[in-house]
Design a protein around this motif. Sequence first.
Motif: not given
Length: 489
Positions: A79-90, A94-104, A325-328
């Motif tokens: 039940g987790i969104p993408f930026p939280v899921f990215a925290r497991a690997s980054f 560090g998950a802010n990096v892929p999240a911002v890339l996706r957001a841009l 997505s970018p809002a999250n």
Amino acid sequence: MSLTNEDLAATPPEKRTWTLKHFAALWVGMAVCIPTYTMASGLIDQGMNWWQALLCVGLGNTIVLGPMLLNAHAGTKYGIPFPVFARASFGVMGANVPAVLRALVACGWFGIQTWLGGQALWQLLLAMAPGLEGPLSSAGMKAAIGIHPGEFLGFAVFWAVNLYFIVKGTESIKFLELYSAPFLIVVGLVLLVWAWVKAGGFGPILSQPSKFTDMGSFMGVFVPGLTAMVGFWATLSLNIPDFTRYARSQRDQALGQALGLPGTMVLFSFIGVAVTSATPIIFGETIWDPVKLLGRVGGAFVTLVAMLSLSIATLSTNLAANVVSPANDFSNLAPGKISYKMGGIITAVIGAVIFPWKLIESSGGYIFTWLIGYSALLGPVGGIMVADYFLVRRRELAVEDLYRRGGQYEFQGGVNWKAMLALAIGVAVNVPGFLAEAIPGMKDAVPGFWRTLYTYAWFVGFLLSGALHYAFAAMSAPPKAEARLEPRP
């Protein structure tokens, strides 16, 4: 420092109510859009015939369905969104990096959709008041920023309408979600019938030959075209957990997506392919932009209905596909300060200031620079997340640790530097080829190997970064996840 807010918190079981039909409808609504039409028609403009273009679209969308379903699994299970899921690997920071890339990238798509909707409004205004074209067609502004005052007016008005619904909340436009795809389907079918009548049937349309005289020249467009098709949904293949976090079961989201994505893309692409193939017969030139084409079909009433339909459908698609997505993702930067609504406003502002009309100025720039270019950024992110979740962690996450500092996803200072290195390498190998495409005059300065590699940008980045991440993680196996929060089977 808080790592959660109401929008990022794991979805509780009682709110996981989306079924197969919801996911199929979601993809029909998102796939039936103007960029789908222009993506397919752009392949015709680049020299393919109708079946070559459809093969490219169908194969690309079948391929991207793979990482789409793989990344969707964690969203459904935890039940987790993408930026939280990215925290497991980054890492939790560090998950802010892929999240911002996706957001841009989403900001770019928001701008493109807003530009297309603005173009439709401008054509709508001309249909009602043709005399405005002269006064609002200043060459000076066109030379300065690439569009004339009338086009800028349409863009500004449509941008303001999007911003209004972002502030009001997408629930305020929920009723349009039901009708946006039918609007575009009807417009597309009308165009198809018009092309059939004007061109004298499908025979002349579908008999338009390929412009390629040998396999080498064909593959020179097919391979980057295929990468662009995958890149088209490389965005959603990352943030699909933003939607599957509401899924009732893995079966519902997987079957719903499989039924909704590839078939819809091929069917609506066929309209773009067939109509674009008819334009040289009808007008003596290839017109790959449906807004410009509808403006030449003729008749104020036809233009009025068509442009109003395009505007409404584009508005609905933009809010669903390019704001959630970018809002999250922006909210993930500072959960305590940036709400979902503020993240949406940030998306709208960035989408306007990047001059999105430049991204789709030509079919070549749209496919080779924009679609392949951002796939070079997002492919490595997808490879790392898939390798981490399925190979390194064996689908086991400690959800509570995803929302706190000092847990097993803290790594070094909240950042998994090994994942960052894998990401950097996966992106770096495609930079020379991107520069050769994006900067005039650079092509001859970049060796052919790097230009060829770039045509496989998403595949290269996905596989290379995924393999490196797995290899780096094997050097220090992560601790076994124990704290799981209401996962779904």
